[in-house]
Design a protein around this motif. Sequence first.
Motif, mmCIF file in Angstrom:
data_model
loop_
_atom_site.group_PDB
_atom_site.id
_atom_site.type_symbol
_atom_site.label_atom_id
_atom_site.label_comp_id
_atom_site.label_asym_id
_atom_site.label_seq_id
_atom_site.Cartn_x
_atom_site.Cartn_y
_atom_site.Cartn_z
ATOM 1 N N THR A 44 17.391 36.200 47.303
ATOM 2 C CA THR A 44 17.362 35.508 46.009
ATOM 3 C C THR A 44 18.544 35.807 45.102
ATOM 4 N N ALA A 97 13.918 49.245 44.377
ATOM 5 C CA ALA A 97 13.968 47.796 44.574
ATOM 6 C C ALA A 97 13.896 47.460 46.057
ATOM 7 N N ASP A 98 13.742 46.175 46.347
ATOM 8 C CA ASP A 98 13.689 45.675 47.718
ATOM 9 C C ASP A 98 15.022 45.021 48.058
ATOM 10 N N SER A 152 13.688 36.322 58.394
ATOM 11 C CA SER A 152 14.159 37.524 57.699
ATOM 12 C C SER A 152 14.743 38.582 58.624
ATOM 13 N N TRP A 194 18.300 31.967 40.774
ATOM 14 C CA TRP A 194 18.620 31.805 39.361
ATOM 15 C C TRP A 194 18.469 30.352 38.921
ATOM 16 N N TYR A 223 7.915 31.720 50.056
ATOM 17 C CA TYR A 223 8.293 33.018 49.500
ATOM 18 C C TYR A 223 7.580 33.213 48.168
ATOM 19 N N ALA A 224 6.983 34.381 47.988
ATOM 20 C CA ALA A 224 6.105 34.606 46.837
ATOM 21 C C ALA A 224 6.857 34.759 45.519
ATOM 22 N N GLU A 225 8.124 35.192 45.572
ATOM 23 C CA GLU A 225 8.887 35.458 44.356
ATOM 24 C C GLU A 225 9.773 34.260 44.006
ATOM 25 N N PRO A 226 10.302 34.209 42.760
ATOM 26 C CA PRO A 226 11.271 33.160 42.421
ATOM 27 C C PRO A 226 12.428 33.162 43.405
ATOM 28 N N ALA A 227 12.883 31.964 43.798
ATOM 29 C CA ALA A 227 13.865 31.853 44.875
ATOM 30 C C ALA A 227 15.285 32.150 44.447
ATOM 31 N N HIS A 237 14.933 41.372 49.110
ATOM 32 C CA HIS A 237 14.743 40.437 47.997
ATOM 33 C C HIS A 237 16.095 40.070 47.382
ATOM 34 N N TRP A 238 16.969 41.063 47.214
ATOM 35 C CA TRP A 238 18.322 40.771 46.716
ATOM 36 C C TRP A 238 19.033 39.786 47.631
#
Length: 317
Positions: A263, A255-256, A237, A312, A306-310, A259-260
């Motif tokens: 993902t 927002a982060d 990262s 779409w 990665y903890a969030e959805p990767a 993250h944008w």
Amino acid sequence: MNTLDEVGEFGLIARVTANRRQPAGTLLGPGDDAAVVAAPDGRVVACTDVLVEAVHFRLDWSTPEQVGRKAAAANLADVAAMGAVPTALLVGLACPASTPVETLEGLADGLWAEATAVGVGLVGGDVASSATLVVSVTALGDLEGREPVTRSGARPGDVVALCGRVGWAAAGLAVLSRGFRSPVAVVGAHRVPEPPYAAGPQAAIAGATAMIDVSDGLLADLGHLAQASGVLVDVRSPTLQVPARLAEVASALGADPLHWMLTGGEDHALAATFPPDATLPPGWTAIGRVCEAGDGPGVLVDGRPYAEPAGWDHFAR
């Protein structure tokens, strides 16, 4: 204002093809049962994307021309991701009969604008009736004697590299979803992507072992590459420097921005892997490493899942 049912299918085709200049590679353009496109390599790279109104675009957020450019760019980027040079576009259009012709001419203008920017022609297509506006684009490309760069060639030890911007379209979508229309830079990135088309062939010439168009999100698409290659991809990262504009927009929206960047889809950057001793072409930045799959192929961020959805997925629940 004329509608499609007033001018008819062939009237529309005449309007959107009149006075358009085709490149030398188009040997026979619109007007016959099929087009004829030169294929100097003897092989043709081909891909298709479908854009559906209210799923991929909204005409209250984007102009018809911007939608046309976005539809073309999504396909042209896929050709570049194979290490090929685009040669032609074909377009399928389905829409209600009540659609204003002005809207469809705007779509055509955008398709032609993006095609012309990379030196290809819009050589044919079809028009059909539908309850929803749908644009389907097929792009063709030429490998110029090179082998295609697929998703399955990455090997442990390879360098993972990125060319083009990521996170901008996601930031633009977040802004538009909140009812705003600025900052223009991020909103514009959502409306019209800017893929680094030339970077694909350049990566192929430099020895890229695998490559993919970042359409669904960097982690999601690197995940496709990792699965095809049977490897683990570890993204670092700190190599993804957050642009000041993204940081500002993220701060305003709570927002982060990273993250944008990890993902967010629809920027159509290119991600590729290169041998460890390769010299990266200009514009490419190393962002990680390819590792042994261990327990199975996948993607890590700084050595961890990665903890969030990767990214779409059209059919994810």
